[in-house]
Design a protein around this motif. Structure first.
Motif, PDB file in Angstrom:
ATOM      1  N   PHE A  17       6.939  54.369 -11.269  1.00  0.00           N
ATOM      2  CA  PHE A  17       6.657  53.945 -12.632  1.00  0.00           C
ATOM      3  C   PHE A  17       7.839  54.262 -13.552  1.00  0.00           C
ATOM      4  O   PHE A  17       8.217  53.452 -14.398  1.00  0.00           O
ATOM      5  CB  PHE A  17       5.391  54.627 -13.150  1.00  0.00           C
ATOM      6  CG  PHE A  17       4.933  54.109 -14.485  1.00  0.00           C
ATOM      7  CD1 PHE A  17       4.347  52.861 -14.589  1.00  0.00           C
ATOM      8  CD2 PHE A  17       5.119  54.867 -15.633  1.00  0.00           C
ATOM      9  CE1 PHE A  17       3.944  52.367 -15.828  1.00  0.00           C
ATOM     10  CE2 PHE A  17       4.719  54.383 -16.865  1.00  0.00           C
ATOM     11  CZ  PHE A  17       4.121  53.132 -16.961  1.00  0.00           C
ATOM     12  N   LEU A  55       4.755  45.642 -13.453  1.00  0.00           N
ATOM     13  CA  LEU A  55       3.832  46.699 -13.870  1.00  0.00           C
ATOM     14  C   LEU A  55       4.219  47.265 -15.233  1.00  0.00           C
ATOM     15  O   LEU A  55       3.347  47.562 -16.063  1.00  0.00           O
ATOM     16  CB  LEU A  55       3.808  47.814 -12.823  1.00  0.00           C
ATOM     17  CG  LEU A  55       2.871  48.998 -13.113  1.00  0.00           C
ATOM     18  CD1 LEU A  55       1.427  48.524 -13.149  1.00  0.00           C
ATOM     19  CD2 LEU A  55       3.050  50.084 -12.047  1.00  0.00           C
ATOM     20  N   SER A  56       5.519  47.433 -15.481  1.00  0.00           N
ATOM     21  CA  SER A  56       5.966  48.006 -16.755  1.00  0.00           C
ATOM     22  C   SER A  56       5.544  47.125 -17.925  1.00  0.00           C
ATOM     23  O   SER A  56       5.032  47.610 -18.930  1.00  0.00           O
ATOM     24  CB  SER A  56       7.479  48.188 -16.752  1.00  0.00           C
ATOM     25  OG  SER A  56       8.135  46.946 -16.535  1.00  0.00           O
ATOM     26  N   ILE A  58       3.148  44.771 -17.986  1.00  0.00           N
ATOM     27  CA  ILE A  58       1.679  44.706 -18.067  1.00  0.00           C
ATOM     28  C   ILE A  58       1.121  45.972 -18.702  1.00  0.00           C
ATOM     29  O   ILE A  58       0.179  45.928 -19.503  1.00  0.00           O
ATOM     30  CB  ILE A  58       1.076  44.476 -16.658  1.00  0.00           C
ATOM     31  CG1 ILE A  58       1.466  43.087 -16.132  1.00  0.00           C
ATOM     32  CG2 ILE A  58      -0.437  44.638 -16.684  1.00  0.00           C
ATOM     33  CD1 ILE A  58       1.172  42.861 -14.676  1.00  0.00           C
ATOM     34  N   THR A  59       1.700  47.131 -18.368  1.00  0.00           N
ATOM     35  CA  THR A  59       1.248  48.403 -18.942  1.00  0.00           C
ATOM     36  C   THR A  59       1.496  48.440 -20.455  1.00  0.00           C
ATOM     37  O   THR A  59       0.619  48.853 -21.230  1.00  0.00           O
ATOM     38  CB  THR A  59       1.969  49.583 -18.274  1.00  0.00           C
ATOM     39  OG1 THR A  59       1.728  49.550 -16.865  1.00  0.00           O
ATOM     40  CG2 THR A  59       1.482  50.910 -18.847  1.00  0.00           C
ATOM     41  N   ILE A  60       2.675  48.003 -20.857  1.00  0.00           N
ATOM     42  CA  ILE A  60       2.992  47.958 -22.289  1.00  0.00           C
ATOM     43  C   ILE A  60       2.009  47.044 -23.024  1.00  0.00           C
ATOM     44  O   ILE A  60       1.485  47.392 -24.085  1.00  0.00           O
ATOM     45  CB  ILE A  60       4.440  47.477 -22.509  1.00  0.00           C
ATOM     46  CG1 ILE A  60       5.427  48.506 -21.972  1.00  0.00           C
ATOM     47  CG2 ILE A  60       4.706  47.207 -23.992  1.00  0.00           C
ATOM     48  CD1 ILE A  60       6.870  48.013 -21.918  1.00  0.00           C
ATOM     49  N   HIS A  61       1.726  45.893 -22.425  1.00  0.00           N
ATOM     50  CA  HIS A  61       0.802  44.936 -23.058  1.00  0.00           C
ATOM     51  C   HIS A  61      -0.612  45.509 -23.159  1.00  0.00           C
ATOM     52  O   HIS A  61      -1.325  45.247 -24.136  1.00  0.00           O
ATOM     53  CB  HIS A  61       0.791  43.624 -22.276  1.00  0.00           C
ATOM     54  CG  HIS A  61      -0.069  42.566 -22.897  1.00  0.00           C
ATOM     55  ND1 HIS A  61       0.211  42.030 -24.140  1.00  0.00           N
ATOM     56  CD2 HIS A  61      -1.213  41.967 -22.466  1.00  0.00           C
ATOM     57  CE1 HIS A  61      -0.716  41.127 -24.439  1.00  0.00           C
ATOM     58  NE2 HIS A  61      -1.583  41.085 -23.441  1.00  0.00           N
ATOM     59  N   ALA A  62      -1.004  46.297 -22.152  1.00  0.00           N
ATOM     60  CA  ALA A  62      -2.343  46.899 -22.154  1.00  0.00           C
ATOM     61  C   ALA A  62      -2.522  47.841 -23.345  1.00  0.00           C
ATOM     62  O   ALA A  62      -3.621  47.957 -23.897  1.00  0.00           O
ATOM     63  CB  ALA A  62      -2.574  47.651 -20.851  1.00  0.00           C
ATOM     64  N   PHE A  63      -1.438  48.486 -23.775  1.00  0.00           N
ATOM     65  CA  PHE A  63      -1.505  49.404 -24.916  1.00  0.00           C
ATOM     66  C   PHE A  63      -1.313  48.680 -26.255  1.00  0.00           C
ATOM     67  O   PHE A  63      -2.015  48.956 -27.228  1.00  0.00           O
ATOM     68  CB  PHE A  63      -0.451  50.513 -24.773  1.00  0.00           C
ATOM     69  CG  PHE A  63      -0.837  51.592 -23.796  1.00  0.00           C
ATOM     70  CD1 PHE A  63      -1.714  52.601 -24.167  1.00  0.00           C
ATOM     71  CD2 PHE A  63      -0.342  51.594 -22.498  1.00  0.00           C
ATOM     72  CE1 PHE A  63      -2.084  53.587 -23.269  1.00  0.00           C
ATOM     73  CE2 PHE A  63      -0.704  52.573 -21.584  1.00  0.00           C
ATOM     74  CZ  PHE A  63      -1.583  53.576 -21.967  1.00  0.00           C
ATOM     75  N   TRP A  82      10.485  47.492 -22.687  1.00  0.00           N
ATOM     76  CA  TRP A  82      10.003  47.504 -24.065  1.00  0.00           C
ATOM     77  C   TRP A  82      10.785  46.502 -24.925  1.00  0.00           C
ATOM     78  O   TRP A  82      10.201  45.810 -25.772  1.00  0.00           O
ATOM     79  CB  TRP A  82      10.128  48.915 -24.633  1.00  0.00           C
ATOM     80  CG  TRP A  82       9.709  49.047 -26.068  1.00  0.00           C
ATOM     81  CD1 TRP A  82      10.498  49.292 -27.137  1.00  0.00           C
ATOM     82  CD2 TRP A  82       8.375  48.947 -26.572  1.00  0.00           C
ATOM     83  NE1 TRP A  82       9.749  49.349 -28.289  1.00  0.00           N
ATOM     84  CE2 TRP A  82       8.440  49.145 -27.971  1.00  0.00           C
ATOM     85  CE3 TRP A  82       7.135  48.712 -25.985  1.00  0.00           C
ATOM     86  CZ2 TRP A  82       7.307  49.112 -28.787  1.00  0.00           C
ATOM     87  CZ3 TRP A  82       6.001  48.675 -26.799  1.00  0.00           C
ATOM     88  CH2 TRP A  82       6.093  48.870 -28.172  1.00  0.00           C
ATOM     89  N   TYR A  85       9.535  43.042 -24.053  1.00  0.00           N
ATOM     90  CA  TYR A  85       8.194  42.823 -24.601  1.00  0.00           C
ATOM     91  C   TYR A  85       8.274  42.515 -26.096  1.00  0.00           C
ATOM     92  O   TYR A  85       7.657  41.550 -26.579  1.00  0.00           O
ATOM     93  CB  TYR A  85       7.303  44.045 -24.366  1.00  0.00           C
ATOM     94  CG  TYR A  85       5.871  43.825 -24.809  1.00  0.00           C
ATOM     95  CD1 TYR A  85       4.949  43.245 -23.942  1.00  0.00           C
ATOM     96  CD2 TYR A  85       5.450  44.157 -26.091  1.00  0.00           C
ATOM     97  CE1 TYR A  85       3.643  43.015 -24.350  1.00  0.00           C
ATOM     98  CE2 TYR A  85       4.161  43.931 -26.509  1.00  0.00           C
ATOM     99  CZ  TYR A  85       3.255  43.366 -25.629  1.00  0.00           C
ATOM    100  OH  TYR A  85       1.961  43.131 -26.042  1.00  0.00           O
TER     101      TYR A  85
END
Length: 319
Positions: A17, A55-56, A58-63, A82, A85
């Motif tokens: 990660f 994954l990076s 998608i994780t940022i978008h989830a937050f 970042w 995004y």
């Protein structure tokens, strides 16, 4: 030992990660088409080498849960997930200059947009001919024709048609602000005003003639005469997909609400997107008794107030 075996996979996940969050040095331009999900975008960025792992992103978008905009984006130098995004979320796209000439109708605009890869012509036409869209903007017709101001714009590739329409309509409101305050005084609705302006725009490209053409339109309406404006028939043919570049006598007999030879009064909506000069002329027609005009063959027209004089002009200039 058991604890170590349990912690090892967690450690590997953590290392991966952290690795996924590392920047990538790149110089690339990507197109993100409208309708793509966050996962689709993440996979595209990963395949093109902009990020180390989907994954990076998608994780940022989830937050953040920010809106991700379609378009063409440039990535250069060291790019963190970042950074990628935020660029897409803030719609920091690559722009192209697009010029919409005065008098362009929605079919012309659709072609220009598709030729420049801004959006698909079919999608644009479906949207601008939607009663739901005209209702959204408070326009009392079934089409946005006439209310998409002809101007130079800067759009990105793969821009959603609603963004294009919104930009052009807001420009119409801005550019016509001082003119629209005169509508009540002139006893004109917004729609009637733009319909008349669109016919003026299509009939002449000479600024000093616009008020004269405007007077002919108003005089004919006042007398209950059919307007007999060729561009309205052309527009009817365009709507049917039958315009081949030549207007015939048979076309003038076309049974269509836009055919001002067949029907008296104004067509149901504007027939193009007029410029400021035509909009001004529709508000301020010249004070004449003209009810006819004919092309002189040099871009200008000869105007007349009776049929005998009109026939004489026709005979003169048709030679």
């Amino acid at each position: 030992m058991k604890h170590l075996k349990f912690l090892a996979p967690i450690g590997l996940v953590l290392v991966f990660f952290i690795y996924a969050l590392f920047p990538v040095r790149i110089n690339k331009t990507l197109e993100i088409s409208y309708g793509k999900s966050s996962v689709d975008i993440a996979m595209l960025l990963y395949r093109e080498g902009v990020i180390r792992s989907p994954l990076s992103f998608i994780t940022i978008h989830a937050f953040v849960r920010g809106k991700l905009e379609a378009g063409e984006y440039e990535f250069s130098g060291w790019v963190y997930p970042w950074d990628a995004y935020l660029k897409i979320h803030r719609w920091q796209r690559k722009f192209y200059k697009i010029t919409i000439p005065e008098g362009s109708d929605i079919y012309d605009i659709a072609q220009i947009l598709e030729e420049n890869s801004i959006c698909k012509a079919e999608d644009f036409l479906r949207l601008v001919n939607s009663p739901e869209i005209t209702k959204k903007y408070g326009i009392n017709t079934y089409t946005m024709e006439g209310f998409l101001f002809p101007d130079t714009y800067h759009f990105s590739k793969n821009t959603h048609p609603i963004k294009v329409v919104d930009t052009m309509f807001k420009n119409f409101l801005k550019r016509t602000e001082t003119l629209r305050v005169q509508l009540e005084e002139k006893n004109l609705t917004l729609e009637k005003w733009v319909i008349i302006a669109s016919m003026i725009e299509k009939e002449t490209g000479v600024d000093e003639e616009r008020p004269l053409v405007s007077s002919v339109i108003y005089n004919r309406i006042r007398k209950g005469m059919p307007l007999q404006i060729d561009p309205t028939v052309i527009y009817a043919l365009k709507r049917k997909g039958e315009w081949d570049g030549k207007l015939t006598r048979k076309d003038l007999k076309l049974e269509d609400p836009y055919n001002t030879y067949y029907h008296t009064g104004l067509p149901p909506s504007p027939i193009c997107n007029p410029g400021i000069k035509s909009l001004e002329a529709a508000l301020n027609p010249a004070k004449t008794d003209y009810i006819y005009f004919v092309s002189m063959g040099n871009g200008r027209h000869a105007f007349s107030s009776n049929y005998k004089e009109h026939l004489k002009n026709v005979a003169t200039y048709r030679k």
